[in-house]
Write a protein that holds these residues in place. Sequence first.
Motif, mmCIF file in Angstrom:
data_model
loop_
_atom_site.group_PDB
_atom_site.id
_atom_site.type_symbol
_atom_site.label_atom_id
_atom_site.label_comp_id
_atom_site.label_asym_id
_atom_site.label_seq_id
_atom_site.Cartn_x
_atom_site.Cartn_y
_atom_site.Cartn_z
ATOM 1 N N GLU B 89 -3.383 1.292 3.692
ATOM 2 C CA GLU B 89 -3.640 0.188 2.744
ATOM 3 C C GLU B 89 -2.352 -0.554 2.413
ATOM 4 N N LYS B 95 -7.729 -3.276 1.338
ATOM 5 C CA LYS B 95 -8.455 -2.115 0.857
ATOM 6 C C LYS B 95 -9.414 -1.604 1.936
ATOM 7 N N THR B 115 -11.358 -2.149 6.911
ATOM 8 C CA THR B 115 -10.810 -2.783 5.713
ATOM 9 C C THR B 115 -11.652 -3.990 5.331
ATOM 10 N N SER B 210 -2.694 2.662 -7.770
ATOM 11 C CA SER B 210 -2.770 2.860 -6.315
ATOM 12 C C SER B 210 -2.833 4.346 -5.974
ATOM 13 N N ARG B 213 -6.338 5.379 -6.704
ATOM 14 C CA ARG B 213 -7.257 4.824 -5.714
ATOM 15 C C ARG B 213 -7.234 5.653 -4.424
ATOM 16 N N ASN B 236 -13.753 -2.213 -4.728
ATOM 17 C CA ASN B 236 -12.782 -3.126 -4.139
ATOM 18 C C ASN B 236 -12.866 -4.499 -4.781
#
Lengths: 367, 236
Positions: B89, B95, B115, B210, B213, B236
């Motif tokens: 990423e 994402k 992605t 991040s 995530r 996302n």
Amino acid sequence: MKKIKIAMFSGTSVHAAPYFHELPYHDAFEWVAISVAPKDRYIPTLQCIPDYVKMYETEEELLDAHPDLDAVILAGCNEQHFGHFKLCAERGIKNVLTMKVPTFDMDKYDEMQRLANENGMVVQVELEMRFDQTVERMKQLYQSGAIGKLLSIEINNTTVMLLPQTLPWVTDPQQSYGETVPLREGDKRFRGGCLTDHPHAFDLSRFFTDSEFESVYADVCPNFREADYPIEEGVFVLGKMKNGVTVTIDPSYSRHEHKLGPLSSDGPGWEGYPKRVEVNVVLNGEKGSILGDCFHSGVYHTGLPYNTYAVQYVDGFGQHYAPTLDSFANAIRTRQQPYINLELHRNNMEVVRACYESISTGKPVHL
Amino acid sequence: MNDQLILETAKCLLANDPAIWEWNGDTVTIDGTVYPLTPWRYHRRLHTIRPLVLKTNVLKKVCNYKSQRLEQDGTDFFRCLHEELDTLEWMLDEKIVSVYAAINENKTLNAILKTESGILCNLTLATTLPQGTAPVVRHEFVGLEGMICDRSINEQIPVEAVYLFGENRTETYTDYDSKMLGLIPKEVMMVDNITQLVYHRPNVTVLNESVKRIQYVTDCVLRSAETGEVVTVEGN
């Protein structure tokens, strides 16, 4: 020993060219004829066919002129193979070497098997990577217990793309896949690209694992070339074998070519990448890994014609093709089905079809 | 990794910086704010590739991305997975939206991911190499105008810069920085991570988000491996 009189149909297959170089020197075969349609005569690779090989415009014309023919290599576009095979069966040709995609229509595939059985035909499929020395060494190492139980495999069969200037049919879904099938809803591309072109990777998965695919998941990326070719150029596949080994396959046309004009030469330099073909394999086991580079043997230069970093494969590269012919000759003489036959190859075709289905549905497909 | 060497090198490099900082393994506290560390993002090769992909745009458009990582047996498999997902990423600045994965005995991973813009990604990971074997790591970006790779593009094994074939010793070296001679790449990455955070103080909330995530994406990978289904990555 009497040489086997052999002819080639079409010569426009991606893999036909290596046989143009091997057949004249193979001690078991006498290459007597080839059929090439007038529209294909300009294809660069066809220019190196020896003068003594008689050239005909149609397969029927060739067969009429050579009633004593022993064997035929089916080397046209994929769509032609079934028709050419039927013609061989009808005309009493007992020995056929077909290129790697006999047909993706499984009814037609079964018909080929039926014709072969009923007519006592010896039929070999051209999966030359089975005769690769690196593949053989890797299998031996694995079988010796060097890495213990096999857990996963990664196979990269990445190549340049033979552009339409060189082989017109490779970007034609109908001629490549045998029918025009959209990749998936909303995608303007069709089946017949890199996935169709690289059944070897699936065959190697079966070869290394001694198992069959249980399921496959595949997806496509945007094409690497801006020419808007109507076939897929990039695919990743994740397969699960029945014995629990997992397999990643990359059969993509991800090695770019030189952009300038039509390809005029089969020599090194027109690829924009050092090697036009990569076949790399990684075997991961409980006790270690084996990494193999099947197209490793090269010398490098930056000279003519393009002054790019180019590879010239050393003598011995292409050894897949001579053993393929050896195997075929041996099968013909012993009247045994060869090592790589229609029955063995059928599952490779099924798996590639399943990958296309997975691309279409977005889900894994169970075989 | 030699923690003492990392600390001393970072202190030396930051000697003239007024910040008060403390390194605590996975985090660094700078003037009272705790920053998560992501040293894998600071590999010098990846650090060089990222602007080629995202700023100078030498590929014009990325079509697919491939990450291959083989590590020694005993390496933390799930930490490697976390790092490679974050690298994906981070490098693409995109994402992940879907994943299909297979994990075998918590030692090997095969995964296909996509992605948000449709870049198809292939991750393979194996912690199967015997002790003492150098890792084999490769990141490959293929686009409309060619390829970028952190390895020699037609060789499988990483090439080093210096090879010693001595009487009783065979050694290899790839030093990235004359100020850090003697540090192995993982140590260099950690020093770079600490010093860059001290210099630039990025938004800590973004960094923490991040990290969270990627933990979630890792869970999605594990879920796909367990269920055998394609998992959609939400949020996302």
